[in-house]
Every structure is written in C-alpha cells, then in structure tokens.
Design a protein around this motif. Structure first.
Motif, PDB file in Angstrom:
ATOM      1  N   THR B  33      68.318  -4.155  27.739  1.00  0.00           N
ATOM      2  CA  THR B  33      69.230  -3.143  27.196  1.00  0.00           C
ATOM      3  C   THR B  33      70.603  -3.787  27.003  1.00  0.00           C
ATOM      4  O   THR B  33      71.013  -4.648  27.778  1.00  0.00           O
ATOM      5  N   TYR B  34      71.276  -3.369  25.965  1.00  0.00           N
ATOM      6  CA  TYR B  34      72.611  -3.916  25.695  1.00  0.00           C
ATOM      7  C   TYR B  34      73.408  -2.926  24.870  1.00  0.00           C
ATOM      8  O   TYR B  34      72.862  -1.988  24.275  1.00  0.00           O
ATOM      9  N   GLU B  35      74.718  -3.127  24.878  1.00  0.00           N
ATOM     10  CA  GLU B  35      75.573  -2.335  23.991  1.00  0.00           C
ATOM     11  C   GLU B  35      76.702  -3.223  23.462  1.00  0.00           C
ATOM     12  O   GLU B  35      77.142  -4.160  24.139  1.00  0.00           O
ATOM     13  N   ARG B  36      77.135  -2.909  22.255  1.00  0.00           N
ATOM     14  CA  ARG B  36      78.246  -3.640  21.649  1.00  0.00           C
ATOM     15  C   ARG B  36      79.540  -3.256  22.358  1.00  0.00           C
ATOM     16  O   ARG B  36      79.728  -2.109  22.738  1.00  0.00           O
ATOM     17  N   THR B  37      80.399  -4.250  22.573  1.00  0.00           N
ATOM     18  CA  THR B  37      81.721  -3.943  23.115  1.00  0.00           C
ATOM     19  C   THR B  37      82.687  -3.826  21.935  1.00  0.00           C
ATOM     20  O   THR B  37      82.292  -4.025  20.784  1.00  0.00           O
ATOM     21  N   ASN B  38      83.939  -3.514  22.226  1.00  0.00           N
ATOM     22  CA  ASN B  38      84.920  -3.471  21.134  1.00  0.00           C
ATOM     23  C   ASN B  38      85.662  -4.803  20.969  1.00  0.00           C
ATOM     24  O   ASN B  38      86.676  -4.870  20.293  1.00  0.00           O
ATOM     25  N   GLN B  39      85.119  -5.855  21.628  1.00  0.00           N
ATOM     26  CA  GLN B  39      85.722  -7.180  21.470  1.00  0.00           C
ATOM     27  C   GLN B  39      84.978  -7.965  20.403  1.00  0.00           C
ATOM     28  O   GLN B  39      83.748  -8.096  20.467  1.00  0.00           O
ATOM     29  N   SER B  40      85.694  -8.486  19.425  1.00  0.00           N
ATOM     30  CA  SER B  40      85.052  -9.381  18.460  1.00  0.00           C
ATOM     31  C   SER B  40      85.978 -10.552  18.147  1.00  0.00           C
ATOM     32  O   SER B  40      87.193 -10.480  18.366  1.00  0.00           O
ATOM     33  N   PHE B  41      85.382 -11.635  17.672  1.00  0.00           N
ATOM     34  CA  PHE B  41      86.096 -12.902  17.511  1.00  0.00           C
ATOM     35  C   PHE B  41      85.680 -13.569  16.209  1.00  0.00           C
ATOM     36  O   PHE B  41      84.556 -13.366  15.734  1.00  0.00           O
ATOM     37  N   GLU B  42      86.568 -14.381  15.657  1.00  0.00           N
ATOM     38  CA  GLU B  42      86.196 -15.223  14.520  1.00  0.00           C
ATOM     39  C   GLU B  42      85.149 -16.229  14.992  1.00  0.00           C
ATOM     40  O   GLU B  42      85.310 -16.833  16.072  1.00  0.00           O
ATOM     41  N   LEU B  43      84.093 -16.420  14.203  1.00  0.00           N
ATOM     42  CA  LEU B  43      83.035 -17.374  14.569  1.00  0.00           C
ATOM     43  C   LEU B  43      83.615 -18.769  14.817  1.00  0.00           C
ATOM     44  O   LEU B  43      83.158 -19.501  15.700  1.00  0.00           O
ATOM     45  N   THR B  44      84.650 -19.114  14.056  1.00  0.00           N
ATOM     46  CA  THR B  44      85.251 -20.453  14.183  1.00  0.00           C
ATOM     47  C   THR B  44      86.104 -20.573  15.454  1.00  0.00           C
ATOM     48  O   THR B  44      86.495 -21.676  15.827  1.00  0.00           O
ATOM     49  N   ASP B  45      86.392 -19.458  16.125  1.00  0.00           N
ATOM     50  CA  ASP B  45      87.265 -19.503  17.303  1.00  0.00           C
ATOM     51  C   ASP B  45      86.508 -19.586  18.624  1.00  0.00           C
ATOM     52  O   ASP B  45      87.121 -19.837  19.663  1.00  0.00           O
ATOM     53  N   ILE B  46      85.199 -19.341  18.613  1.00  0.00           N
ATOM     54  CA  ILE B  46      84.485 -19.294  19.888  1.00  0.00           C
ATOM     55  C   ILE B  46      83.946 -20.673  20.277  1.00  0.00           C
ATOM     56  O   ILE B  46      83.736 -21.547  19.424  1.00  0.00           O
ATOM     57  N   GLN B  47      83.785 -20.849  21.591  1.00  0.00           N
ATOM     58  CA  GLN B  47      83.099 -22.062  22.068  1.00  0.00           C
ATOM     59  C   GLN B  47      81.686 -21.646  22.480  1.00  0.00           C
ATOM     60  O   GLN B  47      81.511 -20.813  23.389  1.00  0.00           O
ATOM     61  N   PHE B  48      80.695 -22.214  21.806  1.00  0.00           N
ATOM     62  CA  PHE B  48      79.311 -21.827  22.063  1.00  0.00           C
ATOM     63  C   PHE B  48      78.837 -22.285  23.439  1.00  0.00           C
ATOM     64  O   PHE B  48      79.238 -23.347  23.931  1.00  0.00           O
ATOM     65  N   LEU B  49      77.959 -21.474  24.027  1.00  0.00           N
ATOM     66  CA  LEU B  49      77.147 -21.875  25.180  1.00  0.00           C
ATOM     67  C   LEU B  49      75.710 -22.004  24.666  1.00  0.00           C
ATOM     68  O   LEU B  49      75.390 -21.493  23.584  1.00  0.00           O
ATOM     69  N   PRO B  50      74.813 -22.661  25.423  1.00  0.00           N
ATOM     70  CA  PRO B  50      73.401 -22.606  25.011  1.00  0.00           C
ATOM     71  C   PRO B  50      73.021 -21.129  24.822  1.00  0.00           C
ATOM     72  O   PRO B  50      73.422 -20.304  25.648  1.00  0.00           O
ATOM     73  N   PRO B  51      72.296 -20.781  23.761  1.00  0.00           N
ATOM     74  CA  PRO B  51      72.091 -19.364  23.437  1.00  0.00           C
ATOM     75  C   PRO B  51      71.289 -18.597  24.486  1.00  0.00           C
ATOM     76  O   PRO B  51      71.304 -17.364  24.482  1.00  0.00           O
ATOM     77  N   VAL B  52      70.636 -19.302  25.379  1.00  0.00           N
ATOM     78  CA  VAL B  52      69.953 -18.669  26.506  1.00  0.00           C
ATOM     79  C   VAL B  52      69.724 -19.742  27.572  1.00  0.00           C
ATOM     80  O   VAL B  52      69.586 -20.923  27.239  1.00  0.00           O
TER      81      VAL B  52
END
Lengths: 262, 262
Positions: B33-52
């Motif tokens: 289960t999950y829900e969207r938060t009201n936080q969003s970011f430019e894709l170019t601004d995030i530092q990726f982690l392994p996706p799982v």
C-alpha cells in the motif's frame, strides 16, 4: 551480556530481550537505537522468528578438516582443502525459525541432511578490518542448520535448490552476545541420539580470518550474518525426524522434518 | 503504466513515481500500500538509490548462447550450455545506484568488465507458478551492470569478490512497469562508443522458465529481483570510463569507473 530474539507481537515482527524465562518486546533494532516496551511474554508462549533477516547472508562452504576428508572419501575423491578464506552466499528466502518445520521437497532424494553451524551476527558497518580489530563488528552468535539435498548439490550447476529451497536454513533460537569461542562444542542430535560432536573452534580459517578477507572488498552491515560451516559427516534425515543443534554457551536450535507430497 | 524510483528525501530513503520530468515522493511501498505525498522534485535534482533492495537477489549466470561461445573461445575451452534453468545469487552489499561510481579495487587486474543485464523485479509473493501465469508475479523491469573481475572469477572457489565487491552491482535508474519484452534491445556503450548490442529476448531459457523453476522450491517475495545474464563479449573498463547500459523501453543505467588506491 544479552540474549536477543525476534518474534511476533500482535502480528508484527518485533525484537525481544530474553531475561530469565521472559521476553521483553523491544521497539527498534538491537544494532541501532531501541527501547524496552512494557510488553513481556513467557518464553514458552512466543513463536520465534529467525533472530535477524540479514541484508547480506554470508556462508562459509567448507571450513572443517574432518568434514572435507570424510565427505571426499564418501564420494571416492581426494579431499581438497580451501587455500584461502573464500566466502559464499545463501538466500534469505530459505530462512526459517527455531520450531519451524524443515520442509523436505516432494521430489528430493533420501540424501537429505542437516549441517550444524555457528552463526556470526554483525552489529556494525565495517570495512578494512584487521586481525586485531576484526571482532569489533560482531554483535553476537546464533545457530544455523545448513540443510542440504546432496543429489542436487552434486548435479546442479549451483547450490540454488540444494541449499536454498524454502525452510532449508533454520536459524536461531536467539542471538547470544556473550560467548567463549574457544570452549564451544557443537552437538547434533537426531531424535535425541547424538550423531556428531565437534569443537566449534576447530576451523581451518577462523572468524577473524574471514572478516579480514571479506572487509577487504565488502562493507559489512548491521544484521548481516556469516555461517561458519560444519564438521563431521551428516546423516540422512526424513519425515518426522527432530534435529537438535546445540552450541554450548548459546542454546539449542530444534526443527522437525516434514515430507511434502507432490 | 508507471516508472518507479528510489531516492533520498530529507536524508530518508523514499520510493518515488516519475511523471514527465518530475518525481513524486511516495509513502509506503510500490508492492504494497502507498500514497502520494505533496513533495515532488525535478528528475535532474534527485540522487538515485538502487530502485529496490531485494529480500533475495537472484541472478542467472549464463543465459545467452553467443556469450557462452565467445567467452569459452577466449579461455580456449569448449562452450558448455546450461542444461536447465539453474539460478544463482548475488549480494545486496554490492548494489549501487545509477550515477554512483563503480569502485575498481586497488588489487584488481585489468580484466575488469561490465555485463549489461535485464533485471526482473517481483511484486507479489508467489510459489508453484506455471508457464502461463509466471509473469503474474512480475512488477516491472530495470537494468543491471553485473561488474566482474575475471581473474578472481577464474581463480577463486566462489564468485564472492569477482562479482560482489562493493559497488559491483549498479542497478537502476528506475523500474518500468510496462515493457515489450519481445522487442527490447540491450545496448552497452563505453565513453559513448557502442561495444555490444543484442536482442534482450535472445535467452537460452526465458523469464517464464526461470520463474517456473525457482517457484518449484522457493517462495518469491515482493521486491526480489532476478538478473537475466548478458550476451556478447564484454570489454575491459578502467578509471574514468563511463558505462551506459540502455535497454529500449526502460532507459539508461550510467556509471563511471573510479580506480581505488591501496
């Protein structure tokens, strides 16, 4: 000095501290920050979970001289001793707890065996450790049963199902933080009859050697485990057999074999 | 149809949904289960982690015909094709993200290579699947680089450091839930020059075959991953080399080699 377990409280996995005959439920992680809750239970009333789910599950394949000599003789081969402390891996999917059934797959052969092993539980992130400070990252010790299907072990290209089918890795019952590694004895009994007994410390490469080698290349994480291998020649086990692995100073890991049907 | 990533928000790992050029932070798990938060970011601004971070990290060792033939020829040996879909394992400790450095160990040799691989990400608990329903447990697909030190691979008893040293398993950048497996192409470029290109589907045993075999013995858990192997003959990579692995319909996983000093 402490005994740590993991168990279900109200349907949620929780760590617990064992004091006398009671288990105190803990909020948090033994390797990080935690606090005691006001919930406690009789030790005999709880259902154990594996005492930790490791981020990485290290396993020493062959590390006792007599085991290598005797297993090679059974296969009509010359013993090959490991030239250095090379580690391997097992799969979390195979973990089960003290008291859980060992599920013997429907299509497995009679060559279905236990292996009683000391398990090192790490408590700190660590890299580039030396022989002198290697044990600083160790949180405590528990017991593992490296259940093995020998026909698959001989025939398959990897150990995937021979060593990692569901329930093939009983671990527990708890983590003991205070032990005397030099004086430990491992005793393996089937249905109450002792089959194997060996000095736990009689390893070709010791715990420190493996930690030094691993941390040259890998960062150990809190909760990682390292299974140390077994000695002697294991016996076949079948439906209904109870396997008790006792390591002095820790306790006894008990599991009973259940034959699955097709 | 969705693109899922994992990244740091205020110092905490969070899943994210990628929509256009923005990432919406998610509370919970994509597999639960999950829900969207009201936080969003430019894709170019995030530092990726392994996706799982997988509970169990499955990996197909050899699964492409040309890779087996050509690698055997390099070693002066006859090619040996896998007779059945035997799976293997890799270590979570080796995972790193899109954009992270591939750390080449100080004592590694020049035979240091990439392997571009399709990664299957599971989303449901599953056992005893059939060829027809095998893909029901698949959540989506991402990209892996099975970095390998070939000298260690040939000399050591196991693949522990050859395939599992820190940073040897870049995975990402995100999980794509909607792909066309039959039309996928894998393209591997070093410093912008294409070295290898192969039809991703050109496997000896397919994704369904592996899932059927694995779930005869093991219970797949949400978040488990299965890396599918590589084709062709990889090149050596060295300090400063950028490796881009592109799988059509998913994206590009990029990492640059950094030589460690003793």
């Amino acid at each position: 000095m402490a005994k740590w377990c993991r168990f279900n409280v109200d349907g949620q996995a929780s760590f617990g501290m064992i004091e006398e005959k009671r288990v105190i439920a803990i909020h948090g992680y033994p390797f990080g920050t935690y606090e005691r809750t006001n919930q406690s239970f009789e030790l005999t009333d709880i259902q154990f979970l594996p005492p930790v789910i490791p981020p990485t599950f290290y396993c020493v394949g062959i590390n006792y001289k007599d085991h290598i000599i005797q297993m090679a003789a059974l296969r009509g081969k010359k013993p090959v001793f490991p030239p250095k402390a090379d580690i391997g891996y097992r799969a979390n999917s195979a973990l089960c707890a003290h008291g859980d059934p060992i599920l013997k797959p429907a299509n497995s052969t009679d060559a279905f065996q236990y292996e009683g092993e000391l398990v090192v539980v790490f408590g700190k992130q660590a890299k580039h450790l030396t022989y002198d400070n290697a044990l600083d990252c160790v949180f405590g010790y528990t017991i593992g049963n490296d259940v093995s299907e020998r026909t698959w072990q001989a025939e398959d290209r990897t150990l995937w199902r021979a060593k990692n089918s569901d329930s093939f890795k009983p671990m527990g019952p708890w983590i003991e933080t205070d032990v005397n590694l030099d004086e430990m004895m491992t005793t393996i009994a089937v249905n109450g009859t002792v089959h194997t007994k060996f000095a736990t410390s009689n390893m070709i490469f010791g715990i420190r050697d493996y930690i030094v080698e691993i941390t040259k290349y890998m960062t150990i994480q809190p909760g990682d485990v390292m299974w140390m291998g077994t000695d002697g020649v294991p016996s076949n086990i079948k439906h209904g057999d109870q396997v008790d692995i006792t390591i002095s100073g820790i306790g006894t890991l008990s599991n009973t074999v259940v034959q699955l049907s097709a």
